[in-house]
Design a protein around this motif. Structure first.
Motif, short mmCIF file in Angstrom:
data_model
loop_
_atom_site.label_atom_id
_atom_site.label_comp_id
_atom_site.label_asym_id
_atom_site.label_seq_id
_atom_site.Cartn_x
_atom_site.Cartn_y
_atom_site.Cartn_z
N MET A 1 80.87 -37.95 31.35
CA MET A 1 81.87 -38.34 32.26
C MET A 1 81.97 -36.87 33.08
O MET A 1 82.05 -35.84 32.30
N SER A 2 82.03 -36.96 34.42
CA SER A 2 82.20 -35.52 35.20
C SER A 2 83.58 -35.57 35.63
O SER A 2 84.38 -36.60 35.66
N LEU A 3 83.93 -34.51 36.08
CA LEU A 3 85.32 -34.21 36.68
C LEU A 3 85.45 -34.80 38.07
O LEU A 3 84.77 -34.24 38.77
N ASP A 4 86.39 -35.47 38.31
CA ASP A 4 86.49 -36.28 39.68
C ASP A 4 86.92 -35.12 40.92
O ASP A 4 87.37 -34.18 40.65
N PRO A 5 85.74 -35.04 41.72
CA PRO A 5 86.21 -34.12 42.95
C PRO A 5 87.42 -33.92 43.28
O PRO A 5 87.81 -32.90 44.02
N LYS A 6 88.22 -35.10 43.44
CA LYS A 6 89.59 -34.90 43.86
C LYS A 6 90.61 -34.09 43.05
O LYS A 6 91.32 -33.55 43.55
N ILE A 7 90.08 -34.16 41.87
CA ILE A 7 91.00 -33.24 41.01
C ILE A 7 90.78 -31.75 40.88
O ILE A 7 91.69 -31.04 41.01
N VAL A 8 89.45 -31.51 41.28
CA VAL A 8 88.90 -30.41 41.67
C VAL A 8 89.60 -29.63 43.04
O VAL A 8 90.19 -28.60 43.09
N LYS A 9 89.70 -30.50 43.86
CA LYS A 9 90.38 -30.27 45.17
C LYS A 9 91.81 -29.99 44.93
O LYS A 9 92.62 -28.99 45.43
N ALA A 10 92.53 -30.86 44.11
CA ALA A 10 93.97 -30.83 43.95
C ALA A 10 94.29 -29.36 43.11
O ALA A 10 95.11 -28.78 43.53
N ILE A 11 93.44 -29.15 42.09
CA ILE A 11 93.49 -27.75 41.57
C ILE A 11 93.72 -26.59 42.40
O ILE A 11 94.40 -25.75 42.57
N GLU A 12 92.27 -26.58 43.14
CA GLU A 12 92.16 -25.55 44.35
C GLU A 12 93.34 -25.42 45.21
O GLU A 12 93.91 -24.32 45.52
N GLU A 13 93.81 -26.45 45.49
CA GLU A 13 95.16 -26.61 46.46
C GLU A 13 96.31 -26.10 45.85
O GLU A 13 97.11 -25.21 46.33
N ALA A 14 96.47 -26.52 44.54
CA ALA A 14 97.94 -26.16 43.92
C ALA A 14 97.86 -24.57 43.64
O ALA A 14 98.95 -24.04 43.54
N VAL A 15 96.43 -24.32 43.16
CA VAL A 15 96.52 -22.74 43.15
C VAL A 15 96.74 -21.90 44.24
O VAL A 15 97.52 -20.64 44.31
N ALA A 16 96.04 -22.48 45.33
CA ALA A 16 96.55 -21.52 46.82
C ALA A 16 97.99 -21.76 47.17
O ALA A 16 98.48 -20.83 47.54
N GLU A 17 98.55 -22.82 46.94
CA GLU A 17 99.78 -22.91 47.15
C GLU A 17 100.81 -21.95 46.39
O GLU A 17 101.81 -21.70 46.88
N ALA A 18 100.31 -21.93 45.13
CA ALA A 18 101.18 -21.11 44.34
C ALA A 18 100.57 -19.64 44.45
O ALA A 18 101.23 -18.70 44.03
N ASP A 19 100.15 -19.20 45.64
CA ASP A 19 99.63 -17.78 45.93
C ASP A 19 98.86 -17.22 44.84
O ASP A 19 99.46 -16.04 44.41
N GLN A 20 97.95 -17.78 44.15
CA GLN A 20 97.38 -17.23 42.93
C GLN A 20 95.94 -17.05 43.58
O GLN A 20 95.53 -17.68 44.44
N GLU A 21 95.06 -16.13 42.63
CA GLU A 21 93.70 -15.76 42.98
C GLU A 21 93.11 -17.07 42.85
O GLU A 21 93.04 -17.90 41.91
N PRO A 22 91.79 -17.16 43.67
CA PRO A 22 90.93 -18.45 43.46
C PRO A 22 90.29 -18.47 42.19
O PRO A 22 89.70 -19.70 41.61
N ALA A 23 90.21 -17.32 41.32
CA ALA A 23 89.36 -17.20 40.17
C ALA A 23 90.29 -18.19 39.18
O ALA A 23 89.61 -18.72 38.20
#
Length: 69
Positions: A1-23
């Motif tokens: 099973m692979s990770l849904d791209p929507k989850i990847v996008k949500a994680i990236e957006e949440a990290v950006a909103e929290a002003d964290q590094e993309p890493a």
């Protein structure tokens, strides 16, 4: 099973909103992909602790937000 791209996008957006590094998003996504692919056992406590330690180290509280701390 692979990770849904929507989850990847949500994680990236949440990290950006929290002003964290993309890493941080990359680490979270990589760990979740390893779990969903079966190459990582989420019940392996020592491995989970190591992943959590890396995530904790990559997280900065109140960065750039003028917080109290």
């Amino acid at each position: 099973m692979s990770l849904d791209p929507k989850i990847v996008k949500a994680i990236e957006e949440a990290v950006a909103e929290a002003d964290q590094e993309p890493a941080l998003a990359r680490r979270l996504v990589a760990w979740m992909q390893a779990i969903t692919s079966g190459s990582e056992d989420p019940n392996d406590v020592s491995r989970a602790e190591r992943h959590l330690e890396l995530l904790y180290e990559g997280t900065t509280a109140n960065r750039g937000r003028g917080g109290m701390f």
